[in-house]
Design a protein around this motif. Structure first.
Motif, short mmCIF file in Angstrom:
data_model
loop_
_atom_site.label_atom_id
_atom_site.label_comp_id
_atom_site.label_asym_id
_atom_site.label_seq_id
_atom_site.Cartn_x
_atom_site.Cartn_y
_atom_site.Cartn_z
N PRO A 65 0.79 -1.24 0.00
CA PRO A 65 0.00 0.00 0.00
C PRO A 65 0.82 1.29 0.00
CG PRO A 65 -1.05 -1.61 1.40
CD PRO A 65 0.26 -2.22 0.99
N PRO A 66 1.87 1.44 0.82
CA PRO A 66 2.64 2.69 0.75
C PRO A 66 3.31 2.90 -0.60
CG PRO A 66 3.12 1.50 2.78
CD PRO A 66 2.37 0.56 1.89
N LEU A 67 3.79 1.81 -1.21
CA LEU A 67 4.43 1.93 -2.51
C LEU A 67 3.43 2.26 -3.61
CD1 LEU A 67 6.97 -0.99 -2.22
CD2 LEU A 67 7.55 1.35 -2.84
N ALA A 68 2.25 1.66 -3.54
CA ALA A 68 1.22 1.96 -4.54
C ALA A 68 0.85 3.43 -4.50
CB ALA A 68 -0.01 1.08 -4.31
N GLU A 69 0.71 3.98 -3.30
CA GLU A 69 0.39 5.40 -3.16
C GLU A 69 1.51 6.27 -3.70
OE1 GLU A 69 -0.69 8.64 0.38
OE2 GLU A 69 -0.76 6.48 0.78
N PHE A 70 2.75 5.88 -3.41
CA PHE A 70 3.90 6.64 -3.90
C PHE A 70 3.97 6.62 -5.42
CE2 PHE A 70 8.32 6.29 -5.43
CZ PHE A 70 8.75 7.58 -5.15
N LEU A 71 3.77 5.46 -6.02
CA LEU A 71 3.84 5.36 -7.47
C LEU A 71 2.75 6.18 -8.15
CD1 LEU A 71 4.60 1.55 -7.94
CD2 LEU A 71 6.22 3.45 -7.96
N GLN A 72 1.56 6.13 -7.60
CA GLN A 72 0.45 6.90 -8.18
C GLN A 72 0.70 8.40 -8.10
OE1 GLN A 72 -2.85 5.40 -5.93
NE2 GLN A 72 -3.11 3.57 -7.19
N SER A 73 1.38 8.83 -7.04
CA SER A 73 1.60 10.27 -6.84
C SER A 73 2.83 10.79 -7.56
CB SER A 73 1.74 10.56 -5.34
OG SER A 73 0.59 10.18 -4.63
N HIS A 74 3.86 9.95 -7.71
CA HIS A 74 5.15 10.46 -8.16
C HIS A 74 5.73 9.78 -9.40
CE1 HIS A 74 4.94 11.69 -3.90
NE2 HIS A 74 5.73 12.69 -4.25
N MET A 75 5.23 8.62 -9.79
CA MET A 75 5.86 7.91 -10.89
C MET A 75 4.83 7.40 -11.89
SD MET A 75 9.05 5.95 -9.04
CE MET A 75 9.93 5.87 -10.61
N PRO A 76 4.25 8.30 -12.67
CA PRO A 76 3.28 7.88 -13.69
C PRO A 76 3.93 6.96 -14.71
CG PRO A 76 3.98 10.15 -14.06
CD PRO A 76 4.52 9.75 -12.72
N GLY A 77 3.16 6.02 -15.19
CA GLY A 77 3.69 5.09 -16.17
C GLY A 77 4.19 3.79 -15.58
N LEU A 78 4.13 3.67 -14.24
CA LEU A 78 4.49 2.41 -13.60
C LEU A 78 3.23 1.73 -13.08
CD1 LEU A 78 7.71 3.05 -11.46
CD2 LEU A 78 7.51 2.17 -13.79
N ALA A 79 3.13 0.43 -13.29
CA ALA A 79 2.03 -0.33 -12.72
C ALA A 79 2.21 -0.42 -11.21
CB ALA A 79 1.99 -1.73 -13.33
N THR A 80 1.12 -0.50 -10.47
CA THR A 80 1.21 -0.59 -9.01
C THR A 80 1.28 -2.04 -8.53
OG1 THR A 80 -1.20 -0.45 -8.84
CG2 THR A 80 0.06 1.61 -8.64
N GLY A 81 1.15 -2.98 -9.46
CA GLY A 81 1.33 -4.39 -9.12
C GLY A 81 2.71 -4.84 -9.56
N PRO A 82 3.53 -5.39 -8.66
CA PRO A 82 4.91 -5.72 -9.00
C PRO A 82 5.02 -6.95 -9.89
CG PRO A 82 4.43 -6.46 -6.78
CD PRO A 82 3.22 -5.69 -7.25
N ALA A 83 6.07 -6.96 -10.71
CA ALA A 83 6.38 -8.13 -11.52
C ALA A 83 7.12 -9.18 -10.70
CB ALA A 83 7.22 -7.72 -12.73
N ARG A 84 7.94 -8.71 -9.75
CA ARG A 84 8.67 -9.63 -8.87
C ARG A 84 9.13 -8.85 -7.64
NH1 ARG A 84 12.36 -8.19 -12.85
NH2 ARG A 84 14.50 -7.69 -12.15
#
Length: 233
Positions: A141-160
């Motif tokens: 959850p903290p990483l998903a929020e960070f990605l949505q706010s600061h890193m557009p173009g990255l999926a919030t579900g990890p590949a590994r």
């Protein structure tokens, strides 16, 4: 990182180092001029010793009255749909302090995923050999929020993902010093998640301390007895 470790090992062996791998250190003792290291396979004697135990520090340096915090740290690789995070596009290593925590990452090396992790938070562990290596409910959850706010173009579900450990000191700085009770023993520990990049100079300092008992580098602020490290008796 693996290539850097391999390069250091190669240089050490080239200078005469002998590697003893696949052994578990049980204890070490220092009495006068005699130092002995006991493993599950053998006993080794030496005139000086360097102890760099990582997250095994409470057991291998029990005489240090430091309030250690061994923390489980998950790392993730998230799929990217843009080339703006590629190293070939000029993207670099990043570290961001946000209201939700501190996050860091590396540019995409494969053009498909970006490594991102949280530097703050983490679950404390008591046994480095019994760390949960799966993804926990508190990890993403903290990483998903960070990605949505600061890193557009990255999926919030990890590949590994993978899981490592931080060995934190109370002030989050390293300990690089001679052992307070055993001057022939040099110690390096408590790197608090930001020590690897300093490996070459830390190695040089430890060699100085082990062989000469001193170093020309200014390491007083990394003393094992500095204020703020000691746990109350």
């Amino acid at each position: 990182m693996e290539e850097a470790v391999a390069a250091h090992i190669q240089r050490a062996v080239g200078h005469g180092a002998v590697l003893q791998t696949g052994e578990t250190v049980i204890e070490w003792t220092s009495r006068g001029d005699a130092i002995e290291v006991v493993t599950d396979r053998d006993r080794y004697q030496a005139g000086s010793l360097i102890v760099a135990p990582g997250s095994w520090v409470p057991g291998l340096l029990p005489g240090l009255p430091v309030s250690w915090d061994i923390v489980r740290k998950p790392l993730f690789w998230f799929p990217t749909t843009t080339d703006q995070y590629n190293r070939s596009s000029g993207a670099g290593v990043f570290f961001l302090e946000t209201p939700g925590g501190e996050f860091y990452g590396f540019p995409s090396l494969d053009g498909e995923t970006v490594k991102v992790a949280e530097h703050t938070a983490g679950v404390s562990v008591s046994d480095p050999l019994a760390v949960d290596r799966d993804v926990l409910s508190v990890d993403l959850p903290p990483l998903a929020e960070f990605l949505q706010s600061h890193m557009p173009g990255l999926a919030t579900g990890p590949a590994r993902h993978t899981v490592c450990l931080y060995t934190r000191t109370p002030d989050l700085n390293f300990i690089v010093d001679r052992h307070p009770e055993h001057p022939r023993v040099a110690i390096a520990c408590g790197f608090s998640g930001h020590g690897f990049k300093f490996t070459p100079v830390i190695g040089s300092i430890l060699a100085d301390l082990a062989l000469e008992g001193r170093t020309e580098h200014s390491v007083e602020f990394l003393s094992a007895t500095r204020p703020g490290l000691l746990r109350p008796d």
